[in-house]
Design a protein around this motif. Sequence first.
Motif, PDB file in Angstrom:
ATOM      1  N   ASP A 108       3.101 -10.151  11.003  1.00 25.66           N
ATOM      2  CA  ASP A 108       4.476 -10.379  10.550  1.00 25.66           C
ATOM      3  C   ASP A 108       4.688  -9.998   9.088  1.00 25.66           C
ATOM      4  O   ASP A 108       5.793  -9.667   8.687  1.00 25.66           O
ATOM      5  CB  ASP A 108       4.878 -11.844  10.749  1.00 25.66           C
ATOM      6  N   SER A 109       3.630 -10.055   8.276  1.00 25.03           N
ATOM      7  CA  SER A 109       3.761  -9.721   6.856  1.00 25.03           C
ATOM      8  C   SER A 109       3.909  -8.228   6.628  1.00 25.03           C
ATOM      9  O   SER A 109       4.401  -7.802   5.605  1.00 25.03           O
ATOM     10  CB  SER A 109       2.542 -10.217   6.076  1.00 25.03           C
ATOM     11  N   GLY A 110       3.412  -7.426   7.568  1.00 24.46           N
ATOM     12  CA  GLY A 110       3.480  -5.979   7.427  1.00 24.46           C
ATOM     13  C   GLY A 110       2.156  -5.404   6.975  1.00 24.46           C
ATOM     14  O   GLY A 110       1.100  -5.996   7.150  1.00 24.46           O
ATOM     15  N   THR A 111       2.219  -4.243   6.342  1.00 24.97           N
ATOM     16  CA  THR A 111       1.025  -3.575   5.842  1.00 24.97           C
ATOM     17  C   THR A 111       0.898  -3.868   4.349  1.00 24.97           C
ATOM     18  O   THR A 111       1.850  -3.691   3.597  1.00 24.97           O
ATOM     19  CB  THR A 111       1.114  -2.056   6.077  1.00 24.97           C
ATOM     20  N   VAL A 112      -0.296  -4.316   3.942  1.00 24.65           N
ATOM     21  CA  VAL A 112      -0.531  -4.714   2.555  1.00 24.65           C
ATOM     22  C   VAL A 112      -1.563  -3.778   1.936  1.00 24.65           C
ATOM     23  O   VAL A 112      -2.629  -3.549   2.509  1.00 24.65           O
ATOM     24  CB  VAL A 112      -1.040  -6.171   2.473  1.00 24.65           C
ATOM     25  N   ALA A 113      -1.238  -3.228   0.778  1.00 29.52           N
ATOM     26  CA  ALA A 113      -2.181  -2.410   0.009  1.00 29.52           C
ATOM     27  C   ALA A 113      -2.604  -3.243  -1.198  1.00 29.52           C
ATOM     28  O   ALA A 113      -1.760  -3.740  -1.945  1.00 29.52           O
ATOM     29  CB  ALA A 113      -1.524  -1.116  -0.449  1.00 29.52           C
ATOM     30  N   ARG A 114      -3.909  -3.402  -1.353  1.00 28.04           N
ATOM     31  CA  ARG A 114      -4.461  -4.164  -2.473  1.00 28.04           C
ATOM     32  C   ARG A 114      -5.375  -3.256  -3.278  1.00 28.04           C
ATOM     33  O   ARG A 114      -6.105  -2.451  -2.728  1.00 28.04           O
ATOM     34  CB  ARG A 114      -5.283  -5.344  -1.973  1.00 28.04           C
ATOM     35  N   THR A 115      -5.361  -3.453  -4.583  1.00 25.67           N
ATOM     36  CA  THR A 115      -6.259  -2.721  -5.455  1.00 25.67           C
ATOM     37  C   THR A 115      -6.679  -3.636  -6.604  1.00 25.67           C
ATOM     38  O   THR A 115      -5.898  -4.488  -7.040  1.00 25.67           O
ATOM     39  CB  THR A 115      -5.596  -1.423  -5.963  1.00 25.67           C
ATOM     40  N   TYR A 116      -7.927  -3.467  -7.049  1.00 24.54           N
ATOM     41  CA  TYR A 116      -8.419  -4.310  -8.137  1.00 24.54           C
ATOM     42  C   TYR A 116      -9.609  -3.648  -8.809  1.00 24.54           C
ATOM     43  O   TYR A 116     -10.207  -2.710  -8.282  1.00 24.54           O
ATOM     44  CB  TYR A 116      -8.790  -5.705  -7.638  1.00 24.54           C
ATOM     45  N   GLY A 117      -9.936  -4.150  -9.982  1.00 25.24           N
ATOM     46  CA  GLY A 117     -11.070  -3.654 -10.753  1.00 25.24           C
ATOM     47  C   GLY A 117     -11.090  -4.305 -12.120  1.00 25.24           C
ATOM     48  O   GLY A 117     -10.405  -5.300 -12.358  1.00 25.24           O
TER      49      GLY A 117
END
Length: 126
Positions: A108-117
Amino acid sequence: DSSAGVQLFPFSRLDPASGYSVIHVFGFVEELVVADDPEEERSRLKYESLKNVSHTLPNQQARGSNETRQNLLYLLDSSVRRRMCKKVLEMGGNAVLGYHQNFDVEGDSGTVARTYGTCVLITRTA
């Protein structure tokens, strides 16, 4: 409003032979972007129009769905990187060490793109 000039390194340390050295470590930086899942939208529309007969072949439907999702991932990739790089510049850095990016389809939230560093300031060594 640009994020140009930020370098992304997938490793957590710079090799001395790389020609770069870390001057300052600012700390953890992260970003995420959420978009509606195109497959969820397609399923909803298909359910609503069940009375209409579809003249599109199943392979054409699957290809269209895949192309839509690929375009979405491409746009999410560039958007989440750009937003994170802007944060890096605001923090005073010019690079990210240990750069990671992933995508999740969360129903239900959809597609999530995460990035970190880790946001760092680097310089070229002579």
